[in-house]
Design an enzyme around this catalytic site. Structure first.
Site, PDB file in Angstrom:
ATOM      1  N   TYR A  58       0.847  -1.295  -0.072  1.00 16.53           N
ATOM      2  CA  TYR A  58       0.071  -0.149  -0.123  1.00 16.53           C
ATOM      3  C   TYR A  58       0.924   1.100  -0.118  1.00 16.53           C
ATOM      4  O   TYR A  58       0.488   2.346  -0.556  1.00 16.53           O
ATOM      5  CB  TYR A  58      -1.056   0.223   1.218  1.00 16.53           C
ATOM      6  CG  TYR A  58      -2.224  -1.156   0.860  1.00 16.53           C
ATOM      7  CD1 TYR A  58      -2.081  -2.383   1.459  1.00 16.53           C
ATOM      8  CD2 TYR A  58      -3.089  -0.561   0.067  1.00 16.53           C
ATOM      9  CE1 TYR A  58      -3.099  -3.205   1.162  1.00 16.53           C
ATOM     10  CE2 TYR A  58      -4.222  -1.584  -0.240  1.00 16.53           C
ATOM     11  CZ  TYR A  58      -4.239  -2.746   0.173  1.00 16.53           C
ATOM     12  OH  TYR A  58      -5.236  -3.671  -0.064  1.00 16.53           O
ATOM     13  N   ARG A  61       1.511   1.772  -3.495  1.00 14.54           N
ATOM     14  CA  ARG A  61       0.158   2.504  -4.172  1.00 14.54           C
ATOM     15  C   ARG A  61       0.196   3.843  -3.809  1.00 14.54           C
ATOM     16  O   ARG A  61      -0.399   4.646  -4.732  1.00 14.54           O
ATOM     17  CB  ARG A  61      -0.891   1.598  -3.917  1.00 14.54           C
ATOM     18  CG  ARG A  61      -0.767   0.113  -4.640  1.00 14.54           C
ATOM     19  CD  ARG A  61      -1.934  -0.776  -4.613  1.00 14.54           C
ATOM     20  NE  ARG A  61      -2.967  -0.069  -4.941  1.00 14.54           N
ATOM     21  CZ  ARG A  61      -4.221  -0.207  -4.941  1.00 14.54           C
ATOM     22  NH1 ARG A  61      -4.602  -1.217  -3.777  1.00 14.54           N
ATOM     23  NH2 ARG A  61      -5.311   0.201  -5.303  1.00 14.54           N
ATOM     24  N   ASN A  92     -12.984   3.076  -5.707  1.00 15.96           N
ATOM     25  CA  ASN A  92     -11.483   3.417  -5.599  1.00 15.96           C
ATOM     26  C   ASN A  92     -11.123   3.927  -4.276  1.00 15.96           C
ATOM     27  O   ASN A  92     -11.726   4.700  -3.613  1.00 15.96           O
ATOM     28  CB  ASN A  92     -11.120   4.553  -6.679  1.00 15.96           C
ATOM     29  CG  ASN A  92     -11.415   3.891  -8.261  1.00 15.96           C
ATOM     30  OD1 ASN A  92     -11.616   2.829  -8.158  1.00 15.96           O
ATOM     31  ND2 ASN A  92     -11.617   4.824  -9.151  1.00 15.96           N
ATOM     32  N   ASP A  94      -8.338   5.945  -4.221  1.00 18.33           N
ATOM     33  CA  ASP A  94      -7.567   7.169  -4.516  1.00 18.33           C
ATOM     34  C   ASP A  94      -8.303   8.443  -4.221  1.00 18.33           C
ATOM     35  O   ASP A  94      -9.444   8.246  -3.778  1.00 18.33           O
ATOM     36  CB  ASP A  94      -6.883   7.389  -5.738  1.00 18.33           C
ATOM     37  CG  ASP A  94      -8.181   7.187  -7.112  1.00 18.33           C
ATOM     38  OD1 ASP A  94      -8.059   6.381  -7.848  1.00 18.33           O
ATOM     39  OD2 ASP A  94      -8.988   8.032  -6.946  1.00 18.33           O
ATOM     40  N   HIS A 109     -14.849   0.973  -0.549  1.00 15.63           N
ATOM     41  CA  HIS A 109     -13.583   0.177  -0.128  1.00 15.63           C
ATOM     42  C   HIS A 109     -12.451   1.052   0.321  1.00 15.63           C
ATOM     43  O   HIS A 109     -11.648   0.403   0.492  1.00 15.63           O
ATOM     44  CB  HIS A 109     -13.108  -0.240  -1.483  1.00 15.63           C
ATOM     45  CG  HIS A 109     -14.131  -1.440  -2.300  1.00 15.63           C
ATOM     46  ND1 HIS A 109     -13.859  -1.652  -3.388  1.00 15.63           N
ATOM     47  CD2 HIS A 109     -15.166  -2.146  -1.525  1.00 15.63           C
ATOM     48  CE1 HIS A 109     -14.838  -2.803  -3.926  1.00 15.63           C
ATOM     49  NE2 HIS A 109     -15.572  -2.854  -2.720  1.00 15.63           N
ATOM     50  N   THR A 176     -15.145  -0.065 -14.479  1.00 23.57           N
ATOM     51  CA  THR A 176     -15.180  -1.371 -13.428  1.00 23.57           C
ATOM     52  C   THR A 176     -15.626  -2.351 -14.163  1.00 23.57           C
ATOM     53  O   THR A 176     -16.559  -2.472 -14.747  1.00 23.57           O
ATOM     54  CB  THR A 176     -16.208  -0.983 -12.103  1.00 23.57           C
ATOM     55  OG1 THR A 176     -16.277  -2.110 -11.309  1.00 23.57           O
ATOM     56  CG2 THR A 176     -17.734  -0.434 -12.640  1.00 23.57           C
ATOM     57  N   SER A 177     -15.026  -3.394 -13.784  1.00 23.33           N
ATOM     58  CA  SER A 177     -15.253  -4.815 -14.191  1.00 23.33           C
ATOM     59  C   SER A 177     -16.671  -5.321 -13.673  1.00 23.33           C
ATOM     60  O   SER A 177     -17.108  -6.555 -13.960  1.00 23.33           O
ATOM     61  CB  SER A 177     -14.327  -5.611 -14.356  1.00 23.33           C
ATOM     62  OG  SER A 177     -13.952  -6.001 -12.624  1.00 23.33           O
TER      63      SER A 177
HETATM   64  N1  APR Z   1     -11.534   3.846 -19.374  1.00 24.40           N
HETATM   65  C1  APR Z   1     -12.555   3.559 -18.718  1.00 24.40           C
HETATM   66  N2  APR Z   1     -12.728   2.073 -17.931  1.00 24.40           N
HETATM   67  C2  APR Z   1     -11.171   1.496 -18.321  1.00 24.40           C
HETATM   68  C3  APR Z   1     -10.199   2.192 -18.857  1.00 24.40           C
HETATM   69  C4  APR Z   1     -10.236   3.715 -19.230  1.00 24.40           C
HETATM   70  N3  APR Z   1      -9.203   4.356 -19.677  1.00 24.40           N
HETATM   71  N4  APR Z   1      -9.012   1.235 -18.647  1.00 24.40           N
HETATM   72  C5  APR Z   1      -9.628   0.337 -18.206  1.00 24.40           C
HETATM   73  N5  APR Z   1     -10.888   0.248 -17.887  1.00 24.40           N
HETATM   74  C6  APR Z   1     -11.810  -0.680 -17.379  1.00 24.40           C
HETATM   75  C7  APR Z   1     -11.295  -1.900 -17.605  1.00 24.40           C
HETATM   76  O1  APR Z   1     -12.076  -2.438 -19.184  1.00 24.40           O
HETATM   77  C8  APR Z   1     -12.129  -2.727 -16.609  1.00 24.40           C
HETATM   78  O2  APR Z   1     -13.503  -3.061 -16.999  1.00 24.40           O
HETATM   79  O3  APR Z   1     -11.886  -0.501 -16.059  1.00 24.40           O
HETATM   80  C9  APR Z   1     -12.280  -1.903 -15.337  1.00 24.40           C
HETATM   81  C10 APR Z   1     -11.081  -2.101 -14.283  1.00 24.40           C
HETATM   82  O4  APR Z   1     -11.699  -3.445 -13.577  1.00 24.40           O
HETATM   83  P1  APR Z   1     -10.860  -3.757 -12.364  1.00 24.40           P
HETATM   84  O5  APR Z   1      -9.466  -3.843 -12.676  1.00 24.40           O
HETATM   85  O6  APR Z   1     -11.574  -5.091 -11.945  1.00 24.40           O
HETATM   86  O7  APR Z   1     -11.258  -2.593 -11.326  1.00 24.40           O
HETATM   87  P2  APR Z   1     -12.398  -2.412 -10.404  1.00 24.40           P
HETATM   88  O8  APR Z   1     -13.694  -2.920 -11.282  1.00 24.40           O
HETATM   89  O9  APR Z   1     -12.324  -1.245 -10.018  1.00 24.40           O
HETATM   90  O10 APR Z   1     -12.292  -3.501  -9.148  1.00 24.40           O
HETATM   91  C11 APR Z   1     -13.205  -3.680  -8.156  1.00 24.40           C
HETATM   92  O11 APR Z   1     -11.748  -5.300  -6.946  1.00 24.40           O
HETATM   93  O12 APR Z   1      -9.631  -5.772  -6.117  1.00 24.40           O
HETATM   94  C12 APR Z   1     -11.038  -5.184  -5.912  1.00 24.40           C
HETATM   95  O13 APR Z   1     -10.988  -3.447  -3.880  1.00 24.40           O
HETATM   96  C13 APR Z   1     -10.621  -3.648  -5.766  1.00 24.40           C
HETATM   97  O14 APR Z   1     -11.999  -1.871  -5.838  1.00 24.40           O
HETATM   98  C14 APR Z   1     -11.562  -3.039  -6.415  1.00 24.40           C
HETATM   99  C15 APR Z   1     -12.512  -3.948  -6.980  1.00 24.40           C
END
Ligand code: APR
Length: 235
Positions: A58, A61, A92, A94, A109, A176-177
């Site tokens: 952390y 990060r 997020n 951040d 989170h 977000t995924s």
């Molecule tokens: N613009 C928009 N979306 C984007 C970009 C971009 N430039 N670059 C990547 N992405 C998308 C990806 O396609 C993906 O769908 O952002 C998403 C990121 O997904 P993750 O990496 O899974 O992040 P997130 O969904 O925030 O994860 C959720 O998982 O590990 C835990 O606590 C952590 O808060 C986090 C949670």
């Protein structure tokens, strides 16, 4: 006009909105979880087994967050407040939404720029230094940890977040995924009648009732904001 009189918009963001600010996502190609084991650095068991590894993860990060700058998507979201009652619900940790100028932000989170007692989760401290080290203790003498929700821990402010989704007339989900629950389940609290979009650079399957606006956050979000400020639906 009072905030309550203004139409409510919920922005639901994930790591992808900060990607163009140089912060790594989790599940993309060079995502953090391709390099680190979640169990080792983002779970209570990992903390118990090797707290200095977790603190180091952390600290690295946090340095990246402090060096990053908000991008056009963060700034555009703040601009929406000229006309709308905007609530940012973010996964997020951040502070780019804060530095981008948004005024109502719910971190489900946690926040990497805060430390928390490992004994009493109510003891939360804004960080005055970029690092938390072994031996940095809370007022009750227990080791400080990042104020971040680890896997298996209680997510924060969910009732409040659900209420905002349920009362918003427009919802923009960005970067977000939608693979981590319960946060990802928030999208299901939206009203059927609400205008709902998902912004993603991939052809990600949007949740039921949401429309995919394909593209990067800094290209799509400002465009959506302009449409909404002009009273139009994004195309
Ligand atoms: N613009 C928009 N979306 C984007 C970009 C971009 N430039 N670059 C990547 N992405 C998308 C990806 O396609 C993906 O769908 O952002 C998403 C990121 O997904 P993750 O990496 O899974 O992040 P997130 O969904 O925030 O994860 C959720 O998982 O590990 C835990 O606590 C952590 O808060 C986090 C949670």
């Amino acid at each position: 006009m009072s905030e309550l009189m203004k139409e409510k918009i919920v922005i639901f963001s994930g790591a992808g909105i900060s990607a163009e600010s140089g912060l790594r996502t989790f599940r993309d190609m060079n995502g953090l979880w391709n390099e680190y084991s979640v169990e080792d650095v983002a779970s209570p068991a990992g903390w118990a087994a090797n707290p200095s590894l977790v603190l180091r993860f952390y600290n690295e990060r946090r340095k990246a967050v402090l060096e990053a700058r908000p991008n056009a998507a963060h700034y555009a979201i703040a601009k929406l407040e000229e006309r709308f009652n905007v609530v940012v619900v973010t996964q997020n940790i951040d502070d780019l939404h804060e530095r981008g100028g948004s005024s109502t932000i719910i971190h489900v989170h946690g926040e990497i720029l805060k430390a928390r007692s490992s004994l009493d989760p109510a003891l939360i401290y804004p960080l005055s230094t970029p690092d938390i080290e072994l031996g940095d203790c809370c007022g009750k003498g227990s080791q400080l940890r990042p104020h971040v929700v680890w896997f298996g821990e209680q997510v924060l402010h969910m009732d409040e977040a659900e209420q905002h989704f349920a009362t918003a007339s427009k919802i923009l989900t960005v970067g977000t995924s939608l693979s981590v629950y319960p946060a990802a389940g928030l999208v299901g609290f939206a009203k059927t009648s609400a205008e709902k979009y998902l912004v993603s650079p991939d052809s990600q399957e949007p949740p039921p009732g949401y429309r995919l606006l394909q593209g990067k956050a800094t290209a799509v979000v400002p465009r959506v904001v302009t449409c909404w400020l002009e009273g139009r639906k994004p195309s």
